[in-house]
Design an enzyme around this catalytic site. Sequence first.
Site, PDB file in Angstrom:
ATOM      1  N   TYR A  78     -24.283  -8.911  23.560  1.00 17.94           N
ATOM      2  CA  TYR A  78     -23.114  -8.031  23.514  1.00 17.94           C
ATOM      3  C   TYR A  78     -21.965  -8.637  24.308  1.00 17.94           C
ATOM      4  O   TYR A  78     -20.813  -8.665  23.844  1.00 17.94           O
ATOM      5  CB  TYR A  78     -23.512  -6.672  24.091  1.00 17.94           C
ATOM      6  CG  TYR A  78     -22.394  -5.680  24.245  1.00 17.94           C
ATOM      7  CD1 TYR A  78     -21.917  -4.943  23.165  1.00 17.94           C
ATOM      8  CD2 TYR A  78     -21.827  -5.437  25.496  1.00 17.94           C
ATOM      9  CE1 TYR A  78     -20.909  -4.008  23.319  1.00 17.94           C
ATOM     10  CE2 TYR A  78     -20.818  -4.506  25.664  1.00 17.94           C
ATOM     11  CZ  TYR A  78     -20.364  -3.791  24.572  1.00 17.94           C
ATOM     12  OH  TYR A  78     -19.362  -2.869  24.734  1.00 17.94           O
ATOM     13  N   SER A  90     -14.695  -5.004  26.573  1.00 10.32           N
ATOM     14  CA  SER A  90     -15.564  -4.277  27.487  1.00 10.32           C
ATOM     15  C   SER A  90     -15.445  -4.924  28.857  1.00 10.32           C
ATOM     16  O   SER A  90     -14.981  -6.069  28.972  1.00 10.32           O
ATOM     17  CB  SER A  90     -17.009  -4.363  26.995  1.00 10.32           C
ATOM     18  OG  SER A  90     -17.932  -3.897  27.959  1.00 10.32           O
TER      19      SER A  90
END
Length: 296
Positions: A156, A142
């Site tokens: 995350y 990401s």
Amino acid sequence: MREFRGKTAFITGGGSGIGLGMARALLGRGMNVVVADLLESHLQEARAALSGTNRLHCIRLDVSDRAAMREAARETERMFGNVHVLANNVGVSQRNPIDEAGYEDWDYVLGVNIGGTVAGLVEFLPGMKAHGEGGHVVNTSSMAGMIPVPAFAGVYAASKFAVRGLSDSLRLALAPHGIGVSVLCPGMVKTRAMTAGDLYRQAHEGDAADERRETIEGGMDPFELGETVAEAIAHNRPYIFPHGEFREEVASYFNDMLAAFPTDFELDERRAASEERRARMTAEAKAMADALGGES
């Protein structure tokens, strides 16, 4: 990996969003595709979206369940034979900020995002190396694995930084086997990754909840992103950065790190020799990995 037709791909989190985009792009290039997803509703939608082919197979899978991943690898081989593309794509987040997250938050996010990626590698790589036909691994990180993010996404981000790091090392390790590795670092995509988060967690923990959630608007089309990933596989690109709007922010972050290095230092002979040897080994492995795809 230039030739796709007749080869097989396994994609986690493939029932919607980015994974579904990858599945359509690879099916369009003549591959057999196995889509794995935790939610049956997503698998149903994938079957509908990708109908009209007998080269698609769906598996309901919790990627953090190692035994289930092992069985998924066996089922994939029974269906289509050798696996050539492994896409460890699934990812989850949590609502508690990093400074308030409890063990259950850390265990859930790291268990899926890192544990699921590791399970995919452990169960699929031996076969991919053994068949000797080459292939490619795509690990989805990401932009949260590239730059600092707000506290609500801290856990995350920790998992996605880990996925990026293991991908860089894996690329060097798999080059002698003719297997390329790319790490995908997307920004906002039209997915339900955030709005379906509670459902994923309930299903992960054994609850029966399984229903649809709203798609995040304003992000990149996942089918466009799937085509970008397929092109990166074809050219063995190490990094897939589909969102150009992050370029300056990433440059600033890395420039801050470069500025923190001392410039006035001395190395003793043993330390200098050790570092030279390490750098040479890395450079040689990187050259071999980059050579797999020709142009990059």
